[in-house]
Design a protein around this motif. Sequence first.
Motif, PDB file in Angstrom:
ATOM      1  N   LYS A  19       2.632  -3.897  -2.374  1.00  0.00           N
ATOM      2  CA  LYS A  19       2.224  -2.500  -2.646  1.00  0.00           C
ATOM      3  C   LYS A  19       1.967  -2.320  -4.126  1.00  0.00           C
ATOM      4  O   LYS A  19       0.955  -1.742  -4.541  1.00  0.00           O
ATOM      5  CB  LYS A  19       3.344  -1.539  -2.222  1.00  0.00           C
ATOM      6  N   HIS A  24      -5.191   4.466   4.565  1.00  0.00           N
ATOM      7  CA  HIS A  24      -4.251   4.984   5.564  1.00  0.00           C
ATOM      8  C   HIS A  24      -4.988   5.464   6.800  1.00  0.00           C
ATOM      9  O   HIS A  24      -4.545   5.245   7.938  1.00  0.00           O
ATOM     10  CB  HIS A  24      -3.430   6.139   4.966  1.00  0.00           C
ATOM     11  N   ILE A  30       1.138   2.591   2.005  1.00  0.00           N
ATOM     12  CA  ILE A  30       2.328   2.288   2.816  1.00  0.00           C
ATOM     13  C   ILE A  30       2.002   1.218   3.844  1.00  0.00           C
ATOM     14  O   ILE A  30       2.778   0.312   4.106  1.00  0.00           O
ATOM     15  CB  ILE A  30       2.835   3.558   3.526  1.00  0.00           C
ATOM     16  N   ILE A  31       0.801   1.353   4.474  1.00  0.00           N
ATOM     17  CA  ILE A  31       0.372   0.331   5.437  1.00  0.00           C
ATOM     18  C   ILE A  31      -0.863  -0.335   4.872  1.00  0.00           C
ATOM     19  O   ILE A  31      -1.655   0.278   4.169  1.00  0.00           O
ATOM     20  CB  ILE A  31      -0.027   0.953   6.791  1.00  0.00           C
ATOM     21  N   ARG A  52      -0.128  -7.816  16.016  1.00  0.00           N
ATOM     22  CA  ARG A  52       0.704  -8.405  14.974  1.00  0.00           C
ATOM     23  C   ARG A  52       1.875  -9.117  15.624  1.00  0.00           C
ATOM     24  O   ARG A  52       2.510  -8.580  16.520  1.00  0.00           O
ATOM     25  CB  ARG A  52       1.201  -7.277  14.071  1.00  0.00           C
ATOM     26  N   ARG A  68      -4.993   1.979  15.119  1.00  0.00           N
ATOM     27  CA  ARG A  68      -3.619   1.924  15.659  1.00  0.00           C
ATOM     28  C   ARG A  68      -3.531   1.129  16.949  1.00  0.00           C
ATOM     29  O   ARG A  68      -2.511   0.522  17.250  1.00  0.00           O
ATOM     30  CB  ARG A  68      -3.180   3.356  15.944  1.00  0.00           C
ATOM     31  N   VAL A  75      -0.702  -3.237   9.238  1.00  0.00           N
ATOM     32  CA  VAL A  75       0.439  -4.125   9.007  1.00  0.00           C
ATOM     33  C   VAL A  75       1.322  -3.521   7.913  1.00  0.00           C
ATOM     34  O   VAL A  75       0.800  -2.993   6.939  1.00  0.00           O
ATOM     35  CB  VAL A  75      -0.132  -5.507   8.581  1.00  0.00           C
ATOM     36  N   PRO A  76       2.671  -3.513   8.068  1.00  0.00           N
ATOM     37  CA  PRO A  76       3.501  -2.984   6.969  1.00  0.00           C
ATOM     38  C   PRO A  76       3.440  -3.927   5.773  1.00  0.00           C
ATOM     39  O   PRO A  76       3.370  -5.136   5.935  1.00  0.00           O
ATOM     40  CB  PRO A  76       4.910  -2.965   7.570  1.00  0.00           C
ATOM     41  N   LEU A  77       3.468  -3.353   4.571  1.00  0.00           N
ATOM     42  CA  LEU A  77       3.345  -4.160   3.363  1.00  0.00           C
ATOM     43  C   LEU A  77       4.698  -4.325   2.688  1.00  0.00           C
ATOM     44  O   LEU A  77       5.538  -3.443   2.746  1.00  0.00           O
ATOM     45  CB  LEU A  77       2.395  -3.488   2.361  1.00  0.00           C
ATOM     46  N   LYS A  78       4.846  -5.459   1.999  1.00  0.00           N
ATOM     47  CA  LYS A  78       6.075  -5.654   1.219  1.00  0.00           C
ATOM     48  C   LYS A  78       5.967  -4.871  -0.086  1.00  0.00           C
ATOM     49  O   LYS A  78       4.864  -4.547  -0.533  1.00  0.00           O
ATOM     50  CB  LYS A  78       6.210  -7.135   0.882  1.00  0.00           C
ATOM     51  N   ASP A  79       7.122  -4.672  -0.752  1.00  0.00           N
ATOM     52  CA  ASP A  79       7.119  -3.905  -2.012  1.00  0.00           C
ATOM     53  C   ASP A  79       6.236  -4.544  -3.071  1.00  0.00           C
ATOM     54  O   ASP A  79       5.479  -3.865  -3.761  1.00  0.00           O
ATOM     55  CB  ASP A  79       8.547  -3.824  -2.565  1.00  0.00           C
TER      56      ASP A  79
END
Lengths: 348, 215
Positions: free
Chosen positions: B152, B200, B128-129, B213, B207, B145-149
């Motif tokens: 992933k 994760h 997810i991250i 970012r 964190r 960092v959040p990931l794009k679809d």
Amino acid sequence: LRLIYTTTAAQRKNVGASGPEKYTEAFIKKQIEEFNLGKRHLANMMGEDPETFTQEDIDRAIAYLFPSGLFDKQARPMMKHPSEIFPEQRKIQWGEDGRPFHFLFYTGKQSYYSLMHETYEKLLNAQKYQDQLIAQDLPPEKEKRNLAGSRWLTKIELEEMLLEKLSDDEYSRFIQLLKKLMTLPCGDIEEKYIQKFSKEVPAQLQKVVIEPLKYDERGVAFSTGKGTRKTARATAVVYDNGTGKITVNGIDILHYFPVLQDREQLLFPFQFLDRVGKHDTVCTVSGGGRSKAGAIRLASAKALRSFVTEKEVEFMRQAGLLTIDPRVKERKKPGQEGARRKFTWKKR
Amino acid sequence: RLTQVRWSRYNPSFLEPEVNKELYQKPWEELSEEEKEKLELKAVQPIKAAPPTVSSSVFSDPMISKFTNMMMKDGNKVLARSLMAQTLEAIKRKQLEKYHKAPEEEKETIECNPYVIFHQALKNCQPIIGLSSITKGGKTYQVPVPLKDNRKRFLAMKWLITECRENKNRRTLMPEKLSQELLQAFNNEGPIIKKKHVLHKMAEANRAYAHFRWW
């Protein structure tokens, strides 16, 4: 990130935006007078009427009097109106005391920012109008503008209109504002304003004539189609009332195409139209390697158009079955090992 | 227009083809207004040719083709496709064995469709991250960092393939190893799920640097 698919016309420099004045107004006026005089002289020389001598006549006369074998059209002798030869340029933007005329001069791009301000003003007016309509409880009018027939001005056209250089970001912001303005219900003034920045796209998709079915000696309906892909050329003849057999150069597809992917491609048009076991196909193909399957796919899809309604032809086109694939092998460039691969970089 | 491709043989006005048959079989009245507008627009715009890997049959799946392309070496699509087919067959065989051995109550819970297992396993493997290295003040930090679809899916597939190719599996063939990994991922066990959890945990541990970012 770079701009893709630019034509040579689009790459010409925006001379109007660069630097201070190169030629004065008096100079341009003189050029225009000389051009008009020269036009009349030319008409007399050619024996035609000086009053009705158009630009095409001038071009023809010059090509006749000064024949040139040069390849580049821009290098040949030409006689055009000075406004086409000397591009528009910005006049001096400050007075004698050094004080600029426009209040946004010190932003650097005065015309762009003033345009943004104007458009935003129109947007606010349109929002006020919408609020008024809601206050009077009238339903919001949704006028459907013909999106398919018009396109926005390109960045280079906008630059020529404003006589200033723009960045891609600024251009996209302006187009976003215009799109936002288009979504609101607005009156006639705003419509005219938007029309200033949109152009008609007259080129309709060429209507392809679908050939009618032909009948052979046994009375079976058939139709032919041709297809190409890379270097492969294929012709397919699709017969009606068949069992779904496909023959290529006299050989069954199971022996000619050992790869499953190629056979899937051959059956794709039939499977899309739900006619898998109903047609017989006889194909001839030459050239290419794996691309033979793609060529036969296109040929059979074109042949199937005669058996099928117009709506289904449109569906086939939207599925990508009726377009010739323009991708070919890219050429190898000198100084590189392949089309894209460069030689190994050695430090010394 | 800005893209990362240097140039393409198609004019930028060409649209992508839509191969799914069901979308074309909907009758005119059932379409909503937006879809009708879209159709009208599409009728006037040119469309690119469908690539040879794509087909409207039930057997072509975009996820499976992407995975086959990633498994491919030196452009040998024939071999990659056959390996994929063997993997799916192996999964089916293993599941059928389990099905026939299981008692009556559990028979319904066992999933036999290899495509469903593949999709579920991929979903379970997706992180997810992610972590991204950002240099600030001379030091490089690992920032969550959040990931794009797309990213992933790519990471899940990449982990699967690298896991099967390396990690001391000299004697077992690729289809067998892959089917084993996919079944383990389907049940949320196995080394790839562990790798995802480790990632994760690292993101959770870092964190504090999340504010580095800027996008």
